[in-house]
Design a protein around this motif. Structure first.
Motif, short mmCIF file in Angstrom:
data_model
loop_
_atom_site.label_atom_id
_atom_site.label_comp_id
_atom_site.label_asym_id
_atom_site.label_seq_id
_atom_site.Cartn_x
_atom_site.Cartn_y
_atom_site.Cartn_z
N TRP A 36 -17.09 -9.55 9.61
CA TRP A 36 -18.44 -9.68 9.39
C TRP A 36 -19.33 -8.60 10.16
CZ3 TRP A 36 -20.97 -10.97 13.68
CH2 TRP A 36 -20.25 -11.90 15.01
N VAL A 37 -20.61 -8.65 9.87
CA VAL A 37 -21.41 -7.79 10.52
C VAL A 37 -22.90 -8.66 10.51
CG1 VAL A 37 -22.04 -6.50 8.91
CG2 VAL A 37 -22.45 -5.53 11.19
N GLU A 38 -23.55 -8.54 11.53
CA GLU A 38 -24.76 -9.10 11.70
C GLU A 38 -25.91 -8.25 12.38
OE1 GLU A 38 -26.65 -12.78 14.10
OE2 GLU A 38 -25.06 -13.21 12.76
N PHE A 39 -26.82 -8.13 11.65
CA PHE A 39 -28.14 -7.11 12.02
C PHE A 39 -29.33 -8.08 12.45
CE2 PHE A 39 -25.57 -4.97 8.97
CZ PHE A 39 -25.28 -3.76 9.58
N THR A 40 -29.93 -7.75 13.58
CA THR A 40 -31.00 -8.33 14.08
C THR A 40 -32.33 -7.43 13.78
OG1 THR A 40 -30.03 -9.74 15.51
CG2 THR A 40 -32.42 -9.45 15.61
N LEU A 41 -33.19 -7.56 12.83
CA LEU A 41 -34.21 -6.68 12.74
C LEU A 41 -35.49 -6.52 13.87
CD1 LEU A 41 -35.43 -7.77 9.25
CD2 LEU A 41 -34.51 -5.44 9.70
N ARG A 42 -35.72 -5.29 13.97
CA ARG A 42 -36.92 -5.12 14.97
C ARG A 42 -38.20 -5.76 14.77
NH1 ARG A 42 -35.29 -1.05 18.55
NH2 ARG A 42 -33.84 0.50 17.73
N PRO A 43 -38.71 -6.56 15.49
CA PRO A 43 -39.99 -7.17 15.17
C PRO A 43 -41.06 -6.31 14.98
CG PRO A 43 -39.64 -7.46 17.53
CD PRO A 43 -38.36 -6.84 17.10
N GLU A 44 -41.12 -5.21 15.40
CA GLU A 44 -42.24 -4.29 15.03
C GLU A 44 -42.08 -3.36 13.67
OE1 GLU A 44 -39.52 -1.93 17.88
OE2 GLU A 44 -40.15 -3.91 17.46
N ALA A 45 -40.59 -3.74 13.03
CA ALA A 45 -40.76 -2.74 11.77
C ALA A 45 -41.73 -2.99 10.57
CB ALA A 45 -39.37 -2.88 11.31
N ARG A 46 -42.15 -2.10 10.30
CA ARG A 46 -43.46 -2.24 9.22
C ARG A 46 -43.13 -1.32 7.90
NH1 ARG A 46 -44.16 -5.91 11.71
NH2 ARG A 46 -45.98 -6.97 12.72
N PHE A 47 -43.43 -1.73 6.71
CA PHE A 47 -43.59 -0.65 5.78
C PHE A 47 -44.99 0.14 5.82
CE2 PHE A 47 -40.92 -3.92 3.65
CZ PHE A 47 -39.88 -3.31 3.20
N SER A 48 -44.99 1.18 5.21
CA SER A 48 -46.30 1.96 5.33
C SER A 48 -47.49 1.43 4.93
CB SER A 48 -45.96 3.26 4.47
OG SER A 48 -45.90 2.92 3.02
N ASP A 49 -47.46 0.24 4.16
CA ASP A 49 -48.72 -0.59 3.84
C ASP A 49 -49.33 -1.65 4.89
OD1 ASP A 49 -47.17 -2.43 3.49
OD2 ASP A 49 -47.30 -3.00 1.53
#
Length: 622
Positions: free
Chosen positions: A131-144
């Motif tokens: 298995w693999v687990e990823f934790t997103l960066r809280p600051e990640a944003r789309f261009s909008d």
């Protein structure tokens, strides 16, 4: 492949790794409880860069921002969605990191296969990589300005894995379960052993769910995708031009992974109907960079005014990656090419030495196997050691030459290789083809004839003029065998449509290969591609031994065993006689505007996606 960051004491980690390589049983001990999140993941061992690295080693962290770089592409486009099979998309969106869509992890092109966190701040897996687990960066944003969420990731993975391009389907079929494990965490559990999956799951593009969820994602289109990358689509002239503008509010501009990257304010791609028009545009200053594929032209045709004045300079970029395969592929779905003796005869008729001297002045080496120019390439002569041990259980299913050794004919300096043609006629006779009244026919009187499909815009590694010149010489040689071959030139969209559906007999074929082959090998040579459209298995090979070697590559945690499996696969592919290979460039030749600069440190992969324009910059105005 072993992730060895799971132990607290460095010395203990090293001891356990050493023991596990000698005694594989130790590697299967239950260590899952020792897993912990980390900043990167490598196919073998640990990432080269520590958690607190300041920038990638092949970037210039002090590179100035600004300016425009104008690039060129052959052909045209009618879609901005390279993630689906249909349409003729803008390929740079997919293959140039930083344009539109980002992935959870980013690949370093200075290591065989290592990923560092991009949208994800950390990655975690167990020793078996089940298995693999990823934790997103809280600051990640789309261009909008909207946040990148776990919901976006899960929707993207499922959509690409079910209705996306076939390149995504194989890995998705190995996902047993995908679940949200925290506010910013996602875990994928696998249903079969495959140690590469933990890395591959970090390389899927993450798209904005709300933009696409109520639409038929499988259809092509010109709707501008909303991504999270440093650039956004600025202007689109369908089929002719696309411009990307650097987003000043890009969320990840201060990440160490991006330091020294994405330096231009504007990146544009102009599309040209043929390479000659593209080269003329470069000479006149309408585009800024030219990749020269011909060593003869590199030496003899860069005396135009902008080059003489120094406005244009020439750079040669070394690399250590495999040659890959390039040449004319035979579609074995057609009974004409089903017999290996016929394929070998067609290889014998290809006078490589004369063609290489004519096109390249003999300056480039021949592709001797799919992984030539690397430590992964098969060794000359009979298979030995681990390679032989892997292949011997399949001895009765292997074409001649896999175990005994196989090499390509050298050809002759003259236009007619009589020795090669004699060998070809002997093989054809053994396969039931004889010359009758000047025409090669079988026992039923059917003439041996076929069509060669070419892209009139050329390819990534050869101009249209070069592929046609190579093929014209070859067609003339075939006439001496009583074979009638003809050429069909198609525009890019038609060529893609025909080859995606395997509707050809012989075609120009190119496959770039990396230093870390893995699951993509099934997309290239796997049995599913015999019938399922859109794979890279243009030759239509169905080889259980090849499938077994790919499985060995994916499941071993021993680097030496991995190398042996790749060398064994290389033998199967090369002795399978599916492709008539040509030469390959051991360097990349880039002519460019003199004010465009790049770091002195070249990455392991050289001129590879992520290098140009990724690490380049425009000289600051004085």
């Amino acid at each position: 492949m072993r992730i060895c960051k799971f132990l607290n004491n460095c010395a203990i980690r090293q001891v356990i790794l050493a023991v596990s390589l000698v005694f594989p049983g130790v590697a299967s001990m239950p260590l899952a409880s020792l897993a912990e999140p980390t900043h990167g993941i490598a196919m073998y061992g640990e990432p080269a860069l520590p958690k607190d690295f300041s920038h990638l080693p092949y970037t210039n962290p002090d590179a100035p921002k600004g300016g425009t770089i104008r690039l060129a592409e052959p052909g045209n486009f009618d879609s901005l969605k390279p993630w689906v099979l249909k349409g003729n998309p803008v390929w740079p969106i997919l293959f140039q990191p930083g344009l539109v869509a980002e992935t959870l992890m980013e690949r370093s092109i200075d290591e065989p296969f290592t990923l560092y966190g991009l949208l994800a701040e950390s990655v975690e897996t167990d020793p078996e990589r089940s298995w693999v687990e990823f934790t997103l960066r809280p600051e990640a944003r789309f261009s909008d300005g909207s946040p990148v969420t776990v919901d976006d990731v899960m929707w993207s993975y499922e959509t690409l894995g079910t209705v996306g391009h076939p390149r995504y389907l194989g890995a998705w079929s190995k996902i047993e379960k995908m679940e949200q494990t925290g506010e910013r965490s996602i875990r994928l559990t696998f249903n079969e052993p495959d140690r590469e999956l933990a890395l591959l799951m970090g390389l899927r593009p993450v798209l904005k769910k709300s933009q696409w969820e109520d639409k038929d994602f499988s259809q092509p289109g010109l709707e501008i995708p909303i991504g999270s990358a440093p650039y956004v689509v600025d202007q689109v002239d369908p089929g002719r031009r696309i411009t990307f503008r650097r987003n000043p509010d890009y969320w990840g501009k201060d990440l160490p992974l991006n330091r020294g990257m994405h330096n231009f304010d504007v990146i544009s791609f102009d599309y040209f109907s043929d390479s000659n028009a593209m080269f003329e545009a470069f000479k006149s200053g309408d585009i800024d960079v030219w990749r020269e594929l011909s060593p003869l032209r590199w030496e003899n045709e860069f005396d135009f005014p902008r080059a003489v004045s120094g406005e244009v300079v020439k750079s040669e970029i070394e690399h250590e990656r495999p040659s890959g395969i390039m040449g004319l592929v035979m579609n074995t779905r057609n009974p004409l090419f089903a017999d290996w003796r016929v394929r070998q005869a067609l290889i014998e008729a290809f006078n490589f030495t004369f063609i290489n001297n004519t096109l390249n002045g003999g300056a480039e080496p021949r592709i001797t196997s799919y992984f030539a120019n690397s430590t992964l390439a098969m060794k000359p002569g009979p298979a030995e050691g681990r390679v032989r041990k892997l292949l011997e259980p399949f001895a009765d299913q292997l074409p001649p030459g896999v175990l005994e050794g196989y090499s390509l004919p050298e050809g002759s300096d003259g236009p007619l290789d009589r020795a090669g043609l004699r060998r070809a006629l002997k093989l054809l006779a053994e396969a039931g083809w004889t010359v009758q009244e000047g025409v090669l026919k079988n026992a039923e009187g059917r003439p041996f004839s076929f069509t060669i499909l070419l892209n009139q815009s050329g390819s990534a590694m050869r101009t249209a003029a070069e592929t046609q010149q190579i093929t014209d010489i070859y067609v003339e040689a075939l006439r001496n065998l009583g074979i009638r071959a003809s050429l069909t030139l198609l525009d890019t969209a038609q060529f893609i449509q025909r080859t995606n559906g395997y509707q050809f007999e012989m075609a120009w074929y190119e496959r770039a290969l990396s230093l870390s082959p893995g699951n993509e090998q099934r997309l290239y040579w796997g049995q599913q591609g015999v019938t399922e459209p859109g794979s890279r298995n243009w030759m239509g090979m169905n080889s259980p031994p090849a499938e077994a070697m790919i499985s060995e590559m994916l499941n071993t945690d021993d680097p030496e065993q991995f190398n042996a499996a790749v060398q064994a696969l290389d033998r199967i592919l090369t002795a399978g006689r599916y492709v008539i290979p040509v030469s390959y460039p051991p360097i990349s030749r880039l002519a460019h505007r003199s004010t465009l600069l790049y770091p002195d440190k070249k990455p392991l992969y050289g001129d590879w996606p992520g290098f140009m324009p990724g690490v380049w910059w425009q000289e600051a105005k004085k």
